[in-house]
Design a protein around this motif. Structure first.
Motif, PDB file in Angstrom:
ATOM      1  N   UNK A 386       0.821  -1.212   0.000  1.00 45.70           N
ATOM      2  CA  UNK A 386       0.000   0.000   0.000  1.00 45.70           C
ATOM      3  C   UNK A 386       0.857   1.265   0.000  1.00 45.70           C
ATOM      4  N   UNK A 387       2.106   1.132  -0.454  1.00 48.53           N
ATOM      5  CA  UNK A 387       3.039   2.263  -0.419  1.00 48.53           C
ATOM      6  C   UNK A 387       3.425   2.693  -1.828  1.00 48.53           C
ATOM      7  N   UNK A 395      12.454  -1.147  -3.595  1.00 49.87           N
ATOM      8  CA  UNK A 395      13.171  -2.400  -3.846  1.00 49.87           C
ATOM      9  C   UNK A 395      14.028  -2.795  -2.647  1.00 49.87           C
ATOM     10  N   UNK A 396      14.666  -1.798  -2.032  1.00 46.74           N
ATOM     11  CA  UNK A 396      15.495  -2.081  -0.850  1.00 46.74           C
ATOM     12  C   UNK A 396      14.625  -2.544   0.323  1.00 46.74           C
ATOM     13  N   UNK A 397      13.453  -1.919   0.464  1.00 41.80           N
ATOM     14  CA  UNK A 397      12.521  -2.350   1.513  1.00 41.80           C
ATOM     15  C   UNK A 397      12.019  -3.765   1.239  1.00 41.80           C
ATOM     16  N   UNK A 398      11.754  -4.051  -0.026  1.00 40.74           N
ATOM     17  CA  UNK A 398      11.300  -5.391  -0.397  1.00 40.74           C
ATOM     18  C   UNK A 398      12.380  -6.427  -0.093  1.00 40.74           C
ATOM     19  N   UNK A 399      13.637  -6.089  -0.311  1.00 46.03           N
ATOM     20  CA  UNK A 399      14.742  -6.999   0.011  1.00 46.03           C
ATOM     21  C   UNK A 399      14.832  -7.240   1.516  1.00 46.03           C
ATOM     22  N   UNK A 422      16.791   0.429   7.945  1.00 47.57           N
ATOM     23  CA  UNK A 422      15.711   1.407   7.754  1.00 47.57           C
ATOM     24  C   UNK A 422      16.229   2.831   7.903  1.00 47.57           C
ATOM     25  N   UNK A 423      17.138   3.030   8.832  1.00 49.24           N
ATOM     26  CA  UNK A 423      17.712   4.372   9.049  1.00 49.24           C
ATOM     27  C   UNK A 423      18.491   4.828   7.830  1.00 49.24           C
ATOM     28  N   UNK A 424      19.160   3.886   7.165  1.00 46.58           N
ATOM     29  CA  UNK A 424      19.951   4.254   5.983  1.00 46.58           C
ATOM     30  C   UNK A 424      19.077   4.644   4.801  1.00 46.58           C
ATOM     31  N   UNK A 425      17.795   4.268   4.862  1.00 50.89           N
ATOM     32  CA  UNK A 425      16.878   4.598   3.768  1.00 50.89           C
ATOM     33  C   UNK A 425      16.168   5.934   3.996  1.00 50.89           C
TER      34      UNK A 425
END
Length: 425
Positions: A386-387, A395-399, A422-425
């Motif tokens: 939903x994002x 893609x990084x979150x999906x990984x 998460x902080x790096x994103x």
């Protein structure tokens, strides 16, 4: 709730769900008039002790609830209902469960608050099983054959007589929500020296704010030197669907303060020894999602038009990861890390609550943290669906989501690592 007169008059012809709670002592034959349509049968809150041998005539039946009745065994006829996938017999007097009573398509089994001391090895043949709720029984062990139930995602074994956690739990690739407090191997922690004594007479109870399976939450005024508006949770009984109220209160208090936890003020000293917990009042927040439906089984239900910006998804995920890391540092497994237990504010700030399934564990059981990481992976998967935002970051979150849900439990990242990513994103 339906009535017998409605059923007998033919007014309910063609319905898919029937709810009857009217002091029944025998199964009404009139129910078979719905054989072509009935999918959900709820006979909870009656005085039934048996089901008819021809129950399979209800050929479309998928779900049966017979909680709060007088069954002393799980009826074997259930095993012959070919489409039955959800069975709920909470709060009966069930002592025996035979292999013949288990439907092959079983996904969700609720036997909470009974007197079961043994489960058949054949339960391990229910390969579709996703949710297994056994809190409040007399189990001293679980069948090792359950290791074959590779789709198991939620297990409730609190308030039994288990001497240890079974090793095979750590081989279940999808297990995400586990509750085991109130067993002999899981002693209660000492009372917190920082929790204040809260007297019932010092509380002015106001309107009801909400209600869950385990209790009712009210707004209240705590009369002190400086009166304070608070939330009061009154438990409905000595056992919840997840375990014991005293275990929930102990975990909630032991968790201490954290910006992303609802937390607790302390246990209320009720004159009738009725379990009650005082919590901070969280104004202007609402649940991130609704609990799973009968159809979704283990997945929360979001509003159809509910979407998140990438920034807000990162904010929610980061705060929940921080809250979980805090709990694990105190050797507390939340056990129910779900969107429906997360409150979200107007600026997408979050608070994780509901410690009903929380359990204390020892440093030797640290692999339990990795099980809870999969619960976070499920939450992240729901949020990502939903994002909207940068494809590269998504893609990084999906990984991260894939890594947190991987089959090898020990290979999953812990929440400290998840926070850094998460902080790096």
């Amino acid at each position: 709730m339906h009535t017998l007169s409605q059923l007998r008059s033919g007014k309910l012809k063609g319905i898919k769900r029937l709810d009857l709670s009217c002091g029944l002592t025998t199964f009404p034959e009139d129910i078979f008039s719905l054989a072509d349509s009935l999918e959900i049968l709820n006979l909870s809150g009656n005085a039934l002790s048996s089901l008819p041998d021809d129950l399979p005539r209800l050929k479309s039946l998928k779900v049966i609830f017979c909680s709060d009745n007088q069954f002393d065994h799980l009826p074997e006829v259930l095993g012959r209902c070919s489409n039955l996938c959800m069975v709920g017999f909470k709060a009966n007097q069930i002592q025996t469960v035979s292999a013949a009573a288990l439907p092959l398509e079983l996904r969700w089994l609720i036997l909470t608050d009974n007197q079961i001391s043994h489960l058949p090895a054949e339960l391990g043949q229910c390969h579709a099983l996703q949710k297994l709720m056994l809190a409040g029984n007399q189990l001293q062990s679980l069948p090792e054959t359950l290791a074959a139930c590779q789709n198991l995602e939620l297990i409730r074994i609190s308030a039994n007589q288990l001497q240890a956690l079974p090793d095979w739990l750590f081989s279940l690739p999808k297990l995400a929500w586990l509750a085991f407090a109130g067993n002999p191997f899981c002693p209660m922690p000492p009372a917190s020296p920082h929790a204040p004594a809260i007297h019932w007479q010092d509380l002015e109870v106001a309107e009801q704010l909400g209600e869950g399976a385990s209790g009712v939450i009210y707004k209240a005024l705590w009369q002190q030197e400086n009166p304070r508006a608070v939330a009061l949770k009154r438990f409905k009984g000595a056992l919840t669907s997840d375990g014991l109220p005293q275990c929930e209160m102990a975990a909630c208090i032991a968790a201490g303060e954290h910006p992303y936890l609802i937390g607790a003020i302390g246990q209320v000293e009720h004159p009738d020894q009725h379990p009650a917990l005082l919590m901070p009042l969280i104004d202007g927040f609402s649940n991130l999602a609704g609990p799973p439906s009968l159809e979704s089984c283990t997945r929360d239900i979001y509003a159809q038009d509910q979407y998140f910006s990438l920034e807000n998804t990162l904010k929610i995920a980061s705060s929940i990861a921080a809250a979980a890391e805090h709990l694990h540092a105190a050797h507390i497994l939340h056990g129910d890390l779900y969107a429906h237990n997360i409150l979200i504010g107007p600026e997408n700030e979050t608070r994780l609550g509901d410690f009903g399934a929380a359990s204390f564990y020892t440093p030797e059981q640290n692999l339990l943290q990795n099980i809870e990481v999969r619960a976070f992976a499920c939450l992240l998967e729901e949020l990502l669906s939903r994002t909207q935002g940068s494809a590269a970051t998504l893609d990084k979150l999906a990984n991260l989501q894939i890594s947190s849900a991987q089959v090898t439990i020990s290979a999953r990242p812990l929440f400290s690592e998840i926070k850094k990513i998460l902080s790096s994103l």
